[in-house]
Design an enzyme around this catalytic site. Structure first.
Site, PDB file in Angstrom:
ATOM      1  N   PHE A  61       3.659  -6.895  11.945  1.00 13.02           N
ATOM      2  CA  PHE A  61       4.807  -5.422  12.606  1.00 13.02           C
ATOM      3  C   PHE A  61       5.952  -5.912  12.444  1.00 13.02           C
ATOM      4  CE2 PHE A  61       0.653  -6.277  15.109  1.00 13.02           C
ATOM      5  CZ  PHE A  61       0.189  -5.147  14.987  1.00 13.02           C
ATOM      6  N   ALA A  93      19.132   9.493  18.616  1.00 14.84           N
ATOM      7  CA  ALA A  93      18.795  10.590  17.762  1.00 14.84           C
ATOM      8  C   ALA A  93      19.899  10.606  16.559  1.00 14.84           C
ATOM      9  CB  ALA A  93      19.317  11.777  18.529  1.00 14.84           C
ATOM     10  N   CYS A 148       7.838   1.943   5.428  1.00 11.24           N
ATOM     11  CA  CYS A 148       6.836   1.881   6.201  1.00 11.24           C
ATOM     12  C   CYS A 148       6.585   3.098   7.089  1.00 11.24           C
ATOM     13  CB  CYS A 148       6.889   0.827   7.179  1.00 11.24           C
ATOM     14  SG  CYS A 148       6.897  -0.712   6.293  1.00 11.24           S
ATOM     15  N   THR A 177       1.071  -1.124  -0.192  1.00 13.62           N
ATOM     16  CA  THR A 177       0.060  -0.115  -0.030  1.00 13.62           C
ATOM     17  C   THR A 177       0.775   1.254   0.005  1.00 13.62           C
ATOM     18  OG1 THR A 177      -0.277  -0.177   2.502  1.00 13.62           O
ATOM     19  CG2 THR A 177      -2.036  -1.031   1.066  1.00 13.62           C
ATOM     20  N   ASN A 184       3.006   2.263  14.586  1.00 14.25           N
ATOM     21  CA  ASN A 184       4.057   3.208  13.656  1.00 14.25           C
ATOM     22  C   ASN A 184       3.884   4.614  13.942  1.00 14.25           C
ATOM     23  OD1 ASN A 184       5.164   0.755  12.415  1.00 14.25           O
ATOM     24  ND2 ASN A 184       4.077   1.159  10.401  1.00 14.25           N
ATOM     25  N   LYS A 221      -1.859  -1.165  13.881  1.00 15.60           N
ATOM     26  CA  LYS A 221      -0.854  -0.942  13.145  1.00 15.60           C
ATOM     27  C   LYS A 221      -0.431   0.525  12.999  1.00 15.60           C
ATOM     28  CE  LYS A 221       2.370  -1.944  10.618  1.00 15.60           C
ATOM     29  NZ  LYS A 221       2.945  -2.409   9.242  1.00 15.60           N
ATOM     30  N   PHE A 264      14.386   2.901  20.611  1.00 20.35           N
ATOM     31  CA  PHE A 264      14.006   3.799  19.511  1.00 20.35           C
ATOM     32  C   PHE A 264      14.329   5.284  20.145  1.00 20.35           C
ATOM     33  CE2 PHE A 264      11.663   2.611  15.635  1.00 20.35           C
ATOM     34  CZ  PHE A 264      12.051   1.171  15.571  1.00 20.35           C
TER      35      PHE A 264
HETATM   36  C1  UDX Z   1       8.967  -0.342  10.986  1.00 20.91           C
HETATM   37  C2  UDX Z   1       8.116  -0.982  12.388  1.00 20.91           C
HETATM   38  O1  UDX Z   1       9.541  -1.241  13.275  1.00 20.91           O
HETATM   39  C3  UDX Z   1       7.580  -2.159  11.945  1.00 20.91           C
HETATM   40  O2  UDX Z   1       7.077  -2.547  13.171  1.00 20.91           O
HETATM   41  C4  UDX Z   1       6.454  -2.264  11.077  1.00 20.91           C
HETATM   42  O3  UDX Z   1       5.850  -3.287  10.907  1.00 20.91           O
HETATM   43  C5  UDX Z   1       7.077  -1.450   9.778  1.00 20.91           C
HETATM   44  O4  UDX Z   1       7.820  -0.525  10.072  1.00 20.91           O
HETATM   45  P1  UDX Z   1      11.117  -1.016   9.611  1.00 20.91           P
HETATM   46  O5  UDX Z   1      10.545  -0.112   8.701  1.00 20.91           O
HETATM   47  O6  UDX Z   1      11.663  -2.245   9.007  1.00 20.91           O
HETATM   48  O7  UDX Z   1       9.832  -1.422  10.644  1.00 20.91           O
HETATM   49  O8  UDX Z   1      12.326  -0.157  10.283  1.00 20.91           O
HETATM   50  P2  UDX Z   1      12.476   0.421  11.960  1.00 20.91           P
HETATM   51  O9  UDX Z   1      13.510  -0.624  12.467  1.00 20.91           O
HETATM   52  O10 UDX Z   1      11.275   0.604  12.654  1.00 20.91           O
HETATM   53  O11 UDX Z   1      13.257   1.713  11.773  1.00 20.91           O
HETATM   54  C6  UDX Z   1      12.401   2.519  10.925  1.00 20.91           C
HETATM   55  C7  UDX Z   1      13.612   3.927  10.743  1.00 20.91           C
HETATM   56  O12 UDX Z   1      13.908   4.543  11.964  1.00 20.91           O
HETATM   57  C8  UDX Z   1      14.946   3.625  10.255  1.00 20.91           C
HETATM   58  O13 UDX Z   1      15.383   4.433   9.136  1.00 20.91           O
HETATM   59  C9  UDX Z   1      15.983   3.794  11.405  1.00 20.91           C
HETATM   60  O14 UDX Z   1      17.368   4.045  10.966  1.00 20.91           O
HETATM   61  C10 UDX Z   1      15.211   4.881  12.138  1.00 20.91           C
HETATM   62  N1  UDX Z   1      15.457   4.848  13.435  1.00 20.91           N
HETATM   63  C11 UDX Z   1      15.035   3.821  14.334  1.00 20.91           C
HETATM   64  C12 UDX Z   1      16.145   5.935  14.208  1.00 20.91           C
HETATM   65  O15 UDX Z   1      16.351   6.938  13.497  1.00 20.91           O
HETATM   66  N2  UDX Z   1      16.147   5.804  15.460  1.00 20.91           N
HETATM   67  C13 UDX Z   1      15.721   4.909  16.455  1.00 20.91           C
HETATM   68  O16 UDX Z   1      15.975   5.067  17.620  1.00 20.91           O
HETATM   69  C14 UDX Z   1      15.351   3.733  15.855  1.00 20.91           C
END
Ligand code: UDX
Length: 437
Positions: free
Chosen positions: A149, A256, A264, A85, A212, A208, A253
């Protein structure tokens, strides 16, 4: 169980392999016959740790097949919708063409009593709309919504042993039937203690979107704190450690850096805002616009910090960008902050070379005007500045001594705050982190 998986992209391919691993008979279906050919031959068309080995293992059992024909979904008791999507062009809303197209095509293959389970991330209201359509054609079949997820890089683990299952089902006997089917499919992880929550359609869809949104908000929150740290001389990494020790906040999470990207989080929060607007609840989500703005600002900030490191001008300066994927352990460059920053620097006159252990082909496809180099030492040669933008292990392991012998000028921007700034400075480097003094 006999299962069909409609859509064999990132989500569908992982789901198909994992469902076969759980012991089910699975057919994966996709309109892209090249993708189907690759998967059937045991090749995963993207990088995901552990998936190629598992694909080999389950193909050998004969429990997993792939097909370009929707007719091959016939005979399955449960059909999972796993199509994409993406963000609609020129709008915030989700493009529902793949979901609607796949669902309509599937109608011809359904048999009495089948369960159609949506896994795609969709605007709230989709499951109810599809359920109405299904009732017109197959009143004895049922729609359920079971959001995924999974994180890229951990997709196998997140599918086989997720934190929780969420089922969105209708009331009464059809809902009980859908719940029983999903319980049977997931019986192994359920027996090992994975929690499962049963809800109505709208709640399951919103879980969901809310999850996110919360993750994106957490990242933008710490990046906003990084902005404040930068003007006060404070250190956002220590701040994150300190607030993260509060169990109510948690440290995860709160890294910085240059912000979130990928296929996503960015598009999901935008689609959520768009849907809330359609429903007249846009005020409830105006904060997500700020979350998005903070995130986009990080990319501009990285460009400015690089300009600062280079004495105020980017023109003709040789910049090496370490990392193109939106995060490590992935070859995904969709909305990658690293690649976006590399392209901005190039447009502003720098000569940018990008390196990445996995994502160079995808990056080159998106931004052919950038220079790419697979060899790390070669990529760093004669650079005026190194920018660590995706925290792959091999980049975390770079030492100031080794790279000093390669670069022209010792400048480094640590866009993910993963290096020890004091070590780099002690070795004679101009080191800049994000939100650190
Ligand atoms: C995410 C959700 O975690 C997942 O549950 C959902 O199903 C799909 O979207 P994903 O896109 O694989 O998963 O990546 P994720 O690990 O969540 O990281 C997303 C972005 O955030 C990345 O660019 C990562 O570098 C950034 N990030 C993550 C940060 O900048 N700081 C953080 O502390 C964590």
């Amino acid at each position: 169980m006999h299962i069909s998986i409609i859509g064999c992209g990132y989500l569908g391919a992982v789901h198909a392999v994992c469902m076969a691993k759980l012991g089910h008979d699975v057919v994966g279906i996709d309109t892209d016959s090249w993708k189907i050919g690759e998967l059937q031959a045991g090749r995963v068309p993207f990088f995901e740790p552990g998936l190629p080995e598992l694909l080999d293992e389950v193909l050998a059992t004969g429990r997993l097949k792939f097909s370009p024909n929707m007719a091959d979904a016939k005979g399955a008791q449960v059909h999972f919708l796993c199509v994409g999507t993406p963000q609609r062009k020129g709008a915030y809303a989700a493009d529902m063409r793949h979901v609607d197209g796949a669902f309509t095509a599937l109608l011809g293959s359904l048999e009495p009593g089948n369960v159609v389970v949506g896994k795609s991330t969709v605007p709230v209201g989709t499951a109810a709309r599809l359920a109405e359509l299904l009732a017109d054609h197959h009143p004895d079949s049922v729609v359920a919504w079971n959001p995924e997820f999974l994180r890229e890089g951990f997709a196998v683990k997140d599918t086989l042993s997720p934190d929780r299952f969420v089922y969105g089902v209708p009331d009464g006997e059809p809902g009980a039937r859908a719940t029983a089917a999903l319980d049977e499919i997931y019986s192994t992880p359920l027996s090992l203690g994975t929690r499962r929550l049963v809800a109505d359609y709208a709640t399951a869809e919103l879980v969901k979107a809310a999850a996110n949104s919360f993750l994106a908000t957490k990242i933008s929150f710490i990046n906003a704190m990084a902005e404040v740290c930068e003007v006060t001389g404070a250190d956002v990494t220590v701040l994150a450690d300190a607030i993260g020790l509060d169990e109510r906040i948690g440290r995860k999470f709160l890294n910085a850096g240059i912000g979130f990207g990928g296929g996503c989080l960015p598009k999901d929060i935008r689609a959520f805002m768009a849907r809330a607007g359609e429903l007249g609840a846009d005020q409830a989500l105006t904060f997500l616009r700020e979350v998005d703005d903070i995130n986009v600002r990080r990319r501009m900030r990285a460009v400015e910090l690089t300009r600062g490191l280079l004495g105020g001008s980017l023109l003709g300066r040789r910049i090496t960008v370490l990392g193109a994927a939106f995060k490590p352990d992935s070859d995904d460059v969709r909305d990658s902050p690293a690649l976006n920053i590399a392209a901005q620097l190039q447009l502003q006159g720098a000569a940018v070379t990008v390196t990445d252990p996995r994502a160079i082909d995808g990056a080159r496809h998106r931004f052919p005007e950038l220079a790419y180099e697979r060899d790390l030492d070669e990529a760093m040669s004669d650079a005026d500045a190194l920018l660590l933008l995706t925290e792959w292990d091999e980049y975390r392991a770079i030492t100031p001594e080794r790279s000093a012998q390669l670069v022209r000028t010792r400048n480094i921007l640590d866009g993910r705050n993963v290096l020890d700034g004091s070590t780099w400075r002690a070795a004679g480097w101009s080191y800049k982190g994000i939100g650190t003094p």
